[in-house]
Scaffold this active site. Structure first.
Site, PDB file in Angstrom:
ATOM      1  N   CYS A  33       0.837  -1.211   0.000  1.00 20.65           N
ATOM      2  CA  CYS A  33       0.000   0.000   0.000  1.00 20.65           C
ATOM      3  C   CYS A  33       0.869   1.257   0.000  1.00 20.65           C
ATOM      4  O   CYS A  33       1.671   1.466   0.911  1.00 20.65           O
ATOM      5  CB  CYS A  33      -0.912   0.000   1.227  1.00 20.65           C
ATOM      6  N   LYS A  60     -10.364  -8.225   7.302  1.00 14.23           N
ATOM      7  CA  LYS A  60      -9.743  -7.447   8.372  1.00 14.23           C
ATOM      8  C   LYS A  60      -9.888  -8.089   9.754  1.00 14.23           C
ATOM      9  O   LYS A  60     -10.964  -8.576  10.112  1.00 14.23           O
ATOM     10  CB  LYS A  60     -10.348  -6.041   8.403  1.00 14.23           C
ATOM     11  N   GLU A  85      -4.055   7.908   9.317  1.00 15.52           N
ATOM     12  CA  GLU A  85      -4.019   8.726   8.096  1.00 15.52           C
ATOM     13  C   GLU A  85      -2.599   9.121   7.688  1.00 15.52           C
ATOM     14  O   GLU A  85      -1.922   9.878   8.372  1.00 15.52           O
ATOM     15  CB  GLU A  85      -4.886   9.995   8.226  1.00 15.52           C
ATOM     16  N   SER A  86      -2.232   8.683   6.497  1.00 13.48           N
ATOM     17  CA  SER A  86      -0.870   8.898   5.994  1.00 13.48           C
ATOM     18  C   SER A  86      -0.534  10.369   5.769  1.00 13.48           C
ATOM     19  O   SER A  86       0.633  10.744   5.745  1.00 13.48           O
ATOM     20  CB  SER A  86      -0.676   8.137   4.683  1.00 13.48           C
TER      21      SER A  86
END
Lengths: 251, 251
Positions: A33, A60, A85-86
């Site tokens: 990812c 998941k 959150e990247s």
């Protein structure tokens, strides 16, 4: 830098939550990812001792929803607190670990790097054009010019050796994963760009030098996956085939 | 707080660049733009002495492209440097004027407020549904449920008196302009929400109390425009009619 578990097997539904030692720092990752790779690169660049937990983000793990309300990667866990959150994790890491700060301290220089990283998200937004070609190769002539256009923009925005200046920094680490996805796509014949000296010395001389320096760096090498595995995973993702989250790992 | 020029006339193509005194702080604004209002609210909340320059963003002043490569509002200018983008200006202001810091200093609390503001951008993304109804009233039944849905999400995310806690803060100032646009839309009969006690005590009790506290606050009152003018401008924007950037100002 001690990063453990970069190539650990992905945890999935039915797995138990791995116990986290008090004070330990953890990254929840998905090996293929690009958004998760932003966090991995930043943790690696800062030299934070970290345990990496790889996730299967299709099936998941139930316990993971206690960490991230959407069950997505990446997330970091530190002192019992989770940050998601990247786009937000890197600056949080600079605030929480100021001794290894990557963003400039000067407010103006800092916001310029953040604005530059924001403009480079155009590279991320171009990647779905390649997914479309993976699903239907007849779209190549229509879709790949959109990728060339953002690469040209990225070439023009690169005024120094790295986006952050003379060494890699915030805009480099936040954008690299998406350039790498385009590079992976070169192995699938969905875009006419060279696999070697990517994205091409003639059209993108600065960017080609930059990509080479980035891909060969210890930081990138410590957390990334090989081209062939990346390409195979991305193709499975784009064409809605089952994804092997443990691709390339020993049984 | 000394904010001058909040209701100055909009500068347009052919105008001269107003001279900026050394050390003076300036905000480039558009009186009816919710993105620009984010910067205006933050400057007002921090009590920064600022000169406001209003812009006509249809017929753009040539000199303004030296400030912002896209010629958009908002931007702030300080010591000869310009910072753009409403999502980046507020944190820059906290870095540059730390004595009036609004974001928390604790890294975890700070990133939580930024993540909350990010989730509340769903309110901004809902506003175009109302533009669509302004263009074609027959779309009301189809479009307004999407607005109600984000208001419900916003109601659920509001766990304290304000998004930032017991006083307004970063997520409040960054999200308020978009709630206000929905409020303006109530004057156009494009959404079934009350103009008084907006968005409605029954369905959104916490949000209604919050909106009332925000709209009545000195910070909001110092920089916002009246409902009727806002509604008229927004309707002109949505229906592609000429916009009167000086709406409500004396000749």
């Amino acid at each position: 830098m001690v990063l453990t578990g970069v190539n650990s097997k992905a945890l999935r539904k039915g797995s138990a939550e791995p116990p986290l030692a008090a004070g330990a720092f953890r990254v929840y990752n998905m090996r293929f990812c690009p958004w998760a790779l932003r966090a991995m690169l930043y943790v690696a660049a800062k030299g934070i001792d970290a345990e990496v937990i790889n996730l299967n983000v299709t099936d998941k793990a139930e316990w993971y929803f206690k960490k991230h309300y959407l069950g997505k990667a990446p997330a970091v866990e530190h002192n019992g607190k989770v940050v998601i959150e990247s786009g937000f994790i890197p600056e949080y890491l600079d605030d929480a670990f100021p001794e290894s700060r990557i963003l400039p301290t000067d407010p103006f220089e800092k916001v310029q790097q953040k604005l530059l990283a924001d403009r480079l998200t155009a590279v991320a937004h171009a990647v779905p054009n390649l997914f479309a070609v993976m699903r239907d190769h007849s779209l190549k002539d229509e879709k790949q010019p959109k990728v060339f256009e953002v690469l040209k923009m990225a070439e023009d925005l690169l005024v120094d050796e790295f986006y952050a200046g003379s060494t890699p920094g915030y805009p480099d680490y936040l954008s690299f994963p998406f350039f790498e996805k385009i590079w992976w796509a070169t192995a699938l014949n969905v875009v006419d760009l060279p696999k070697e000296s990517f994205p091409g010395k003639e059209e993108y001389p600065k960017l080609t030098k930059w990509f080479d320096a980035m891909i060969k760096s210890d930081v990138v090498q410590s957390v990334t996956q090989p081209l062939e595995h990346g390409a195979a995973f991305m193709n499975a993702y784009a064409t809605h085939q089952p994804m092997d989250y443990d691709l390339g790992l020993d049984d």
